[in-house]
Design an enzyme around this catalytic site. Structure first.
Site, mmCIF file in Angstrom:
data_model
loop_
_atom_site.group_PDB
_atom_site.id
_atom_site.type_symbol
_atom_site.label_atom_id
_atom_site.label_comp_id
_atom_site.label_asym_id
_atom_site.label_seq_id
_atom_site.Cartn_x
_atom_site.Cartn_y
_atom_site.Cartn_z
ATOM 1 N N HIS A 10 0.823 -1.214 0.000
ATOM 2 C CA HIS A 10 0.000 0.000 0.000
ATOM 3 C C HIS A 10 0.851 1.256 0.000
ATOM 4 O O HIS A 10 0.339 2.347 -0.245
ATOM 5 C CB HIS A 10 -1.007 -0.020 1.160
ATOM 6 N N GLY A 30 0.309 -6.479 -1.730
ATOM 7 C CA GLY A 30 -0.918 -5.805 -1.316
ATOM 8 C C GLY A 30 -1.697 -6.652 -0.324
ATOM 9 O O GLY A 30 -2.437 -6.134 0.494
ATOM 10 N N LEU A 39 -0.919 -8.511 2.843
ATOM 11 C CA LEU A 39 0.238 -8.331 3.733
ATOM 12 C C LEU A 39 0.950 -9.641 4.049
ATOM 13 O O LEU A 39 0.390 -10.727 3.943
ATOM 14 C CB LEU A 39 -0.201 -7.638 5.020
ATOM 15 N N ASP A 54 4.967 -2.620 9.980
ATOM 16 C CA ASP A 54 4.930 -3.224 11.319
ATOM 17 C C ASP A 54 3.642 -4.015 11.540
ATOM 18 O O ASP A 54 3.654 -5.058 12.190
ATOM 19 C CB ASP A 54 5.178 -2.193 12.429
ATOM 20 N N HIS A 103 -5.092 6.242 8.062
ATOM 21 C CA HIS A 103 -4.633 5.148 7.198
ATOM 22 C C HIS A 103 -5.478 5.134 5.930
ATOM 23 O O HIS A 103 -6.703 5.159 5.994
ATOM 24 C CB HIS A 103 -4.760 3.811 7.928
ATOM 25 N N GLU A 130 3.860 -23.823 4.483
ATOM 26 C CA GLU A 130 3.421 -23.773 3.092
ATOM 27 C C GLU A 130 3.311 -22.357 2.548
ATOM 28 O O GLU A 130 3.468 -22.129 1.341
ATOM 29 C CB GLU A 130 2.088 -24.507 2.937
#
Lengths: 612, 612
Positions: free
Chosen positions: A72, A118, A120, A149, A255, A360
């Site tokens: 982002h 995108g 996370l 973070d 945000h 995985e």
């Protein structure tokens, strides 16, 4: 090493902030505050002398790699390449528009994006793959990953952290932008850098803690990071979200929000005068290229018709056998190589086999990293456990990932181990992949040919293999192109077309034998290529038999029957489905095939009913 | 506290080993060596005085909970309950057979299984949910989770470890069986207990390192663990895989292998004489029960027809509004509650809202833990990021999990953020869940009613919500039963039936308006319940219009069109699909609906073509 002066870097940072703010306000959406916190970290990396990259050859094998795991922060990402002279200010102002290559989160439509991000917690795994690739190819480049973070709470991060330390990836450098704020509020550890340092160093990484807005500390950190031996490095930077714009600095509620036009003007005033002529200079890489391995011919197949071989065994053999013809192959396995039979490859080519342990998500991400660097990764685990990495697999389609996923132990036919180990939704998931390929061989010969076809094909391929042995029914000369199928039994008197694949194909053949003794003829099709489908052959069959019976060791939804219904949507022919409809349990394979009514007996019974 | 003497415990351990060996050899498959390593750990827990459990009331709210995250150690698990007197030796010898409740990996067909396991790295998350539930309900019981060392590489473990420390779950005790060997060889850290201790304590847990075969150390460890305050506890035990059987002890190549009959006799000789009359005694729990909250009536709905409200907003409102009527509701969200709008619930009921941060695997596992303890968890994140937890969701169906997953920001209609944030395969995945329910509302009223229906329904439900606002089209009195649909436009002259849901329903209505101006009439159906489907209404429509057009903001595979094709498989009616067929990108919602040809314009064009 070309290094820009401190005042130049400050100018660069200022211009980047200017770009971030103007492009996001112009777009009306995006994440300016998450971009502003990492300006010094990234400007210091690209233009501070550490980063090596040939701007005219993004594919240069020895370029350093930079992955924005916090995708982002794309306004920052694009601005960096603007400073490098590869994006114009006009381009930046197309950000997030339909016609632009500068998407909301980086995708490979922008040539400097290493991999789409995108979702996370995925960038570090991709970085692990690239760093492993550099070690394999003896390249000196480094892989840098910018991390947020908030995303450190994703378990996938810790999978990658652990594997990177295990493989001593001192060519992997994480840059952790600790700006304290997530989407909805404070992160778990806020500005407690020590919390990150403790956890990451406990896993065996070198950690360097800095003020992420102090360019001197930033530059020193990269210098130190480059000196690490045997240990990957995490630069843990205290930063301020929205840094440079007092209205939003360190404020919750900002945000993914852009400044209104009036506020933008105020913010630009705070940033101060910018010099749009300033240019970031990036050091060129050493002109090192991997040793080319010339392809050689693969050994021929050696299966006896009628002998019993599991398709997972054939998979392991194919990988080992085909490697000379496809020297870009690498194999990754999730600690089950003695079940998926990737161990055959490991035994012959230990340097190209990567034990990814029971992790995985990182395995799928690392495979994408290999694929981005030109390898053909084959990724194996139980079909059921592929579901652990569905988000990574989903994302890899947006990076045009050339990855081959091989899920073993598919379906209830695994028997006694029970439902936790049974892949029963894998076809449905892999069918959704845009331009994805789904292949499901029924014998050893078709498996080998399918593995070869997968290696040739550029893109995402899923191959489904079976635990138990199945008889070899094909000649070695038979070919299995992607998008084909095999009509194994047919006559002008066929009453029903039975479509199977994998274990159910053998059940269908047995049903044919039983029914033909009563002079009931059925057409039998091996649907080894589930996506794409051989629509033409299916349509031909539908014209003759007027009813289709699809039998699959998979849940009814999204599987083979629905694929066939979709292929035949215009044909006005009923497509009957036999699939796993009862909650599966432990038992012998035969008991379970009968219980779920996907056995030879169930096929015979249904065919009789259909022709009543 | 009833505690068995040390010699009694040794007798118990011996008999457990005897059972493990005989039942697995009898079954011919299973994991004896992985069971043998944890015998003292588990015998010491259940019969050493720490564990509290009412054997006649497995559902007693204050029972301690024991989850075998290493589910393949099921022979040990079942043997423990045999020692407790709840399984006969005869039962044990049915292990892994079709008719037995003792499946290869524990499932809820066995009444003492808390949750089905067998996919590694999931038990701790379930334990987190149960421990959180105990804190919420002020119950004094503890939750114990037996963990394998191999599964510690799963990122999900670190999600759970991190969240458990964050919520100070001192009622959660992990028992880590470090037997050094995974399936195919040594684990990443082998017998380096310190490696585990360092990593786990860095995350804020109390760790206790012991010899896992020394009963004194085992008992002392549980005593210490029970004294922890604010910190969850991990008992890290050095053990030997195959302990007690010299042929297999600490040997690679014995994972998931059983002894041959001759070897079994030798092994039983090594175990020594067993006394089958020995009984394990388990301390009874304190008779503590949670305070009952009586249901009260929910406030009525208040939406104005025609006003624009996003379904995600309606979801948040529904959860908050309905809570009095469903006091078992808890809400878990993955750090996006200001997007999923779970924040409405959080604001009103902060004690029943659990911030799970960006860690979807643990979130789904914890939700199962809550569900197992009688709560109705609503789990929210972006539809795209649900894919992170597909393995956990897949597994929860085998625990009969009563969980409601709510995926927001579905489809390309989210717009500028781009494909990484677009849920485009969620319907396909959730449709595969055995007896699962998939609901997709198009307006605020239907969302509220659907959330209520989901709360009433016992089982796994998926609700798909949309980012942008959509007009309220339903009256407050309308009901939306699971398995229903709404015919919104119909006449005897309908030429085509258009099936939509969510955003595409509104596109279909707009197409109706446009087409009706040209006197082309279409039937419009709101398919809010995608699984189960209202087959009857669809068949009726198919009889009238002879062609169906399904429009969905989802990839073509496994979605609504295939669900309709399956529902209509006998109807011999063509089902045309408009779905997301091009690689999605950033853009405005309108641009993307047009680009993917799922907009009103695309519907109008396709209807015109179909009736040509």
């Amino acid at each position: 090493m070309e290094q820009q002066t401190r005042p130049e870097l400050e100018k660069i940072a200022r211009l980047i902030r200017y770009y971030i703010l103007t492009m996001t306000t112009s777009a009306g959406s995006g994440h300016p505050t998450s971009s502003l916190s990492a300006v010094e970290l990234m400007a210091g990396l690209l233009f501070g002398g550490s980063f090596r990259y040939d701007l005219d050859q993004p594919g240069h094998p020895n370029n350093d790699r930079l992955i924005f795991s916090k995708g982002h922060a794309s306004p920052l990402f694009y601005s960096l390449w603007a400073l490098a002279g590869k994006v114009t200010e006009h381009d930046l102002l197309t950000y997030r528009r339909f016609e632009s290559r500068l998407e909301g989160h980086p995708t490979v439509s922008f040539p400097y994006t290493e991999a789409a991000t995108g979702s996370l917690g995925q960038g570090l795994a991709i970085g692990v793959g690239m760093a492993l690739n550099a070690k394999l190819d003896k390249l000196s480049h480094r892989t840098y990953v910018l991390l947020g973070d908030s995303e450190m709470t994703e378990g996938s991060q810790w999978e990658s952290i652990q594997i990177a330390a295990h493989y001593q990836l001192d060519n992997l450098i994480g840059v952790l932008d600790v700006n304290r704020l997530g989407q909805r509020g404070a992160t778990m550890y806020g500005h407690d850098l020590e919390a990150y340092g403790q956890r990451i160093s406990a896993f065996g990484w070198k950690t360097i803690t800095i003020d992420g807005h102090n360019l001197d500390e930033v530059l020193t950190a990269y210098g130190e990071a480059m000196e690490s031996v045997y240990r990957p490095v995490m630069i843990i930077a205290r930063t301020v979200k929205g840094k440079g714009v007092s209205q939003v600095e360190d404020q919750n509620g900002w945000h993914g929000k852009t400044l209104e036009k009036d506020d933008l003007l105020k913010a630009l005033g705070e940033i101060g005068d910018v010099d749009k002529r300033v240019q970031g200079v990036i050091t060129r890489p050493e002109d090192k290229r991997p040793v080319e391995i010339s392809p050689a011919e693969a050994q021929p197949l050696q299966y006896e018709r009628g002998s019993s071989v599991s398709t997972r065994n054939a998979y392991g053999n194919a990988l080992r056998r085909l490697y000379p013809a496809f020297p870009a192959i690498v194999s990754l396995d999730g600690e089950v190589s003695n079940s998926t039979m990737a161990e055959y490859f490991r035994n012959d080519h230990p340097d190209r086999f990567f034990e990814m342990y029971v992790a995985e998500q990182n395995m799928a991400g690392a495979a994408l990293g290999f694929a981005c660097r030109g390898k053909i990764p084959f990724v194996s685990t139980f079909a059921a456990f592929m579901s652990r990495a569905y988000d990574q697999i989903r994302m890899s389609q947006y990076s045009d990932g050339n990855i081959k996923f091989v899920g073993s132990h598919a379906g209830v036919s695994i028997g006694q181990d029970g439902p936790s180990q049974m892949g029963l939704e894998d076809i449905a998931f892999f069918r959704t992949i845009h331009k994805g390929v789904v292949l499901y061989p029924c014998d050893a010969v078709s498996t080998e040919k399918i593995v070869e076809a997968a290696a040739v094909h550029r893109g995402l391929v899923y191959i489904r293999t079976t635990r138990g042995g199945t008889p070899v029914i094909y000649d070695q000369e038979e070919n299995f192109p992607i998008g084909g199928c095999k009509v194994l039994r047919q006559s002008a008197e066929d009453r029903v077309t039975v479509v199977g694949a994998g274990v159910t194909l053998h059940e269908a053949l047995a049903a044919y034998d039983e029914l033909s003794r009563e002079n009931i003829l059925i057409r039998v099709i091996d649907l080894y290529s589930i996506k794409p489908l051989d629509e033409e052959t299916l349509r031909e069959a539908a014209q003759v038999t007027d009813v289709m019976l699809v039998v699959e060791d998979h849940y009814p939804e999204g599987g083979m029957a629905e694929a066939v219904r979709t292929a035949l949507w215009e044909a006005r022919v009923p497509v009957v489905s036999l699939a796993v409809r009862r909650k599966p349990k432990s038992g012998t394979p035969e008991e379970l095939l009968n219980f779920e009514e996907i056995s030879r007996g169930a096929i015979v019974a249904r065919v009789r009913k259909l022709i009543e």
